[in-house]
Scaffold this active site. Structure first.
Site, PDB file in Angstrom:
ATOM      1  CD  GLU A 147       4.541 -20.970  11.973  1.00  0.00           C
ATOM      2  OE1 GLU A 147       4.577 -20.806  13.114  1.00  0.00           O
ATOM      3  OE2 GLU A 147       3.623 -20.346  11.415  1.00  0.00           O
TER       4      GLU A 147
ATOM      5  CD  GLU B 286      -2.750  -1.112   2.367  1.00  0.00           C
ATOM      6  OE1 GLU B 286      -2.519  -0.536   3.470  1.00  0.00           O
ATOM      7  OE2 GLU B 286      -4.199  -1.570   2.310  1.00  0.00           O
TER       8      GLU B 286
END
Length: 270
Positions: free
Chosen positions: A110, A79
Site C-alpha cells: 500500500e 458481485e
C-alpha cells in the site's frame, strides 16, 4: 493530527469482559455506522450520478484500495455480474499487491504511490472511466497516487474514506467521507470503518445499476442463473410476470437465459 479511526477505543480491559458484554458493546458501536453513512448521502448521490453518466457513455468503474478496503472493492465488483448480468469488465476491483493480497497481506504494497496506475493500465483505462479509491484511513499512498494520476489523465475520481480532511479525499473529485470514529478494538478498521465502506459500495453499485435499467420493479431481472437457488428465484419471477405454471416458467427461463429475456419472449408471442 491523529486520525479518528486510530483514536483509543471507548472501551478498555476487553480481555476481561464476558462474551455477552463484548457482543453488546460491538453491536452498540455498529449501530452508529448507518447514521454516519446517512450524513454522507448527498456526497454518495453525486458519486452515483457521475458513475452512471460515465457508464452510459461506455465507461467503467474501477475500485482501488489496500488491505480490507481493497478486498471490499474486489468483493463489490465481483458481485455485480451475477447480480445484474453485466460484463465482468464493467466494475473492476484492484487491490494493492495483486489478487494474492485478497487472501494474504502483502507487506508494504500500500506504500507504493505509483503502482495503482500501473495496475490499472492492464485494463486499458481511459477518460470515460471512473476511479474510486477506498481507504479507511484516507492516507494510503497506493490510493492517493492512483487518484492523482487518474485526475491528470482526465478521469472522474471518487473515494470512500472514514476520516475527515484526508489526502485521499483531497485528490477525489467526488469524495465520500463517512466518519466512523474510534473502533471497539483500537485501530481495527475492519470493524466499523469496513462496515461503513461496505454499505456505501452496496449503495453505489446498486443505485447505478438501477439507473442503468438492470432492475425492473424491485427484481434482479438480469441476474445470472449460476445455481439452483437463483434458478428457483428466477422461475418465481417469471411465474409472477407471466402467470405460467412452475415447470413451464422454469423451462422458458432456462431456454432464454434470464428473467428479462424470458418475460420479453413470452410477451412477444402473445
Amino acid at each position: 493530527m491523529q486520525l479518528s479511526t486510530e483514536k483509543e477505543s471507548n472501551y478498555n480491559n476487553l480481555e476481561q469482559m464476558p462474551t455477552g458484554e463484548l457482543l453488546r458493546h460491538i453491536n452498540d458501536e455498529d449501530k452508529t455506522v448507518a447514521l454516519a453513512v446517512e450524513r454522507e448521502l448527498p456526497a454518495i448521490e453525486k458519486l452515483v450520478d457521475i458513475v452512471t453518466e460515465r457508464m452510459k457513455a461506455g465507461g467503467r468503474l474501477f475500485y482501488i484500495g489496500a488491505g480490507t478496503s481493497g478486498r471490499l472493492g474486489v468483493v463489490d465488483a465481483s458481485e455485480c455480474p451475477p447480480t445484474f448480468g453485466v460484463p465482468f469488465e464493467q466494475v473492476i476491483g484492484i487491490i494493492a499487491g495483486g489478487d494474492g493480497a485478497i487472501r494474504k497481506a502483502v507487506e508494504f504494497a500500500e506504500d507504493d504511490a505509483e503502482q495503482a496506475w500501473i495496475d490499472m493500465q492492464a485494463y486499458d483505462i481511459n477518460s470515460k472511466d471512473v476511479v474510486v479509491g477506498i481507504a479507511a484511513s484516507g492516507t494510503t499512498p497506493y490510493v492517493i497516487g492512483g487518484l492523482r494520476k487518474a485526475n491528470e489523465q482526465g478521469l472522474a475520481t471518487g473515494c470512500v474514506v472514514c476520516n475527515s480532511d484526508t489526502p485521499v479525499a483531497a485528490e477525489a473529485q467526488y469524495p465520500v467521507a463517512v466518519v466512523t470514529g474510534p473502533e471497539f478494538l483500537t485501530g481495527s478498521t475492519r470493524m466499523k470503518a469496513g462496515t461503513a465502506q461496505k454499505l456505501v459500495l452496496n449503495m453505489l453499485t446498486t443505485s447505478v445499476m438501477i439507473k442503468l435499467g438492470k432492475v425492473k420493479g424491485n427484481k434482479m431481472v438480469d441476474m445470472q442463473l449460476t445455481n439452483h437457488k437463483l434458478v428457483d428465484r428466477g422461475t418465481r419471477m417469471v411465474m409472477q410476470e407471466t402467470g405460467l405454471e412452475e415447470a413451464v416458467a422454469e423451462q422458458l427461463l432456462k431456454e432464454q437465459g434470464s428473467v428479462r429475456k424470458a418475460v420479453d419472449y413470452f410477451k412477444s408471442t402473445r
